[in-house]
Write an enzyme that holds these catalytic residues in place. Structure first.
Site, PDB file in Angstrom:
ATOM      1  N   SER A   1       0.863  -1.182   0.000  1.00 25.77           N
ATOM      2  CA  SER A   1       0.000   0.000   0.000  1.00 25.77           C
ATOM      3  C   SER A   1       0.892   1.222   0.000  1.00 25.77           C
ATOM      4  CB  SER A   1      -0.851  -0.009   1.281  1.00 25.77           C
ATOM      5  OG  SER A   1      -1.467   1.238   1.484  1.00 25.77           O
TER       6      SER A   1
ATOM      7  N   TYR B   1      -2.677  -1.032  10.381  1.00 25.40           N
ATOM      8  CA  TYR B   1      -2.546  -1.173   8.925  1.00 25.40           C
ATOM      9  C   TYR B   1      -1.181  -0.658   8.464  1.00 25.40           C
ATOM     10  CZ  TYR B   1      -4.028  -0.964   4.008  1.00 25.40           C
ATOM     11  OH  TYR B   1      -4.135  -1.147   2.643  1.00 25.40           O
TER      12      TYR B   1
END
Ligand code: NAD
Length: 251
Positions: free
Chosen positions: A133, A146
């Protein structure tokens, strides 16, 4: 059809980015094993469309990962893509959510990789692609688990690229910015709460504000990048973390 004769396992491929990657690999002839949750009829339809098999393994369970990998047989392309998100200030971050996010986004990739690598090394060819990401390179508030998991995926990928340098097996991350999928849709209410914003403000002032293009990344664009990494011409592309984020991390 440069992937004819290759077998690919894409985790978290019943939805979103994983499904787009699966479609892109199938378009080049790869034989697919899908993984992920969802409606049984919809998964059966996907399997028929893509001539694929499906594993319902819960990647938070090591025994289920081991069974999935044993049943999958020889895997030439491993895409570690399944992931989840939770948005909360760190002091309120639910411990169970922390453990699940680290477990799914990072630890599951360790298990599938350790089980796939011996066969790839023996055959002298392999592609490991980890969906990281933009949050593997930079952070946003309220996404502690995350961001930690995705920075971990980046470090894990570099490590295995070094270990596998002379084996014909490459390992790379793909790092999308915001891609409109159920994962993004699901974090909007919590982001509204955490930041005191409306839905439109979250989309325009939080999500798209990060991306100079002011556009969501399309799942198919991520699929195309994954397919490129599987080409013979990408044999020297390893240990890299590929941004596809509308310019977000250029800043
Ligand atoms: P999604 O929610 O559309 O898909 C997630 C997939 O993972 C689904 O197939 C789901 O069934 C599967 N899954 C969830 N829990 C699982 C479990 N315990 N075991 C097995 N499978 C499980 O999400 P997405 O947006 O397509 O995200 C895919 C990956 O891309 C994730 O790793 C995510 O972090 C990453 N990513 C997404 C974005 C984005 O903007 N959507 C941006 C950057 C990175």
């Amino acid at each position: 059809m440069f992937l004819q004769g290759k077998r690919a396992l894409v985790t978290g491929s019943t939805s979103g980015i994983g499904l787009a990657i699966a479609r892109a690999l199938r378009a080049e002839g790869a034989e697919l094993i899908l993984n992920g949750f969802g409606d049984a009829d919809e998964i059966a339809a996907l399997c028929a469309e893509l001539n694929a098999s499906h594993s319902a393994a819960n990647l938070l369970d090591v025994a289920e990962i081991e069974t999935m990998m044993a049943e999958a047989g020889a895997i030439d392309i491993l895409v570690n893509n399944a992931g989840m998100q939770h948005v909360s200030p760190v002091e309120d971050f639910p411990i169970g959510k922390w453990n699940a996010i680290i477990g799914l986004n990072l630890t599951a990739a360790f298990h599938t990789t350790r089980l796939a690598v011996p066969g790839m090394k023996a055959r002298g060819w392999g592609r490991i692609i980890n969906t990281a990401s933009a949050h593997s390179k930079t952070a946003s508030p309220f996404k502690s688990a995350y961001n930690a998991s995705k920075h971990g995926v980046d470090g894990f990928t570099k490590t295995i690229a070094l270990e596998l340098g002379q084996t014909g097996v490459t390992a790379n991350c793909i790092s999308p910015g915001y891609v409109w999928t159920p994962l993004i849709e699901g974090q909007i209410p919590d982001t509204m709460k955490a930041r005191g914003l409306t839905r439109e403000q979250v989309i325009n002032d939080v999500l798209l504000a990060k991306q100079p293009t002011k556009k969501f990344v399309q799942p198919g664009e991520v699929g195309a990048l994954a397919a490129f990494l599987c080409r013979e011409e990408a044999g020297n592309v390893t240990g890299a973390n590929w941004s596809i984020d509308g310019g977000w991390t250029a800043e």
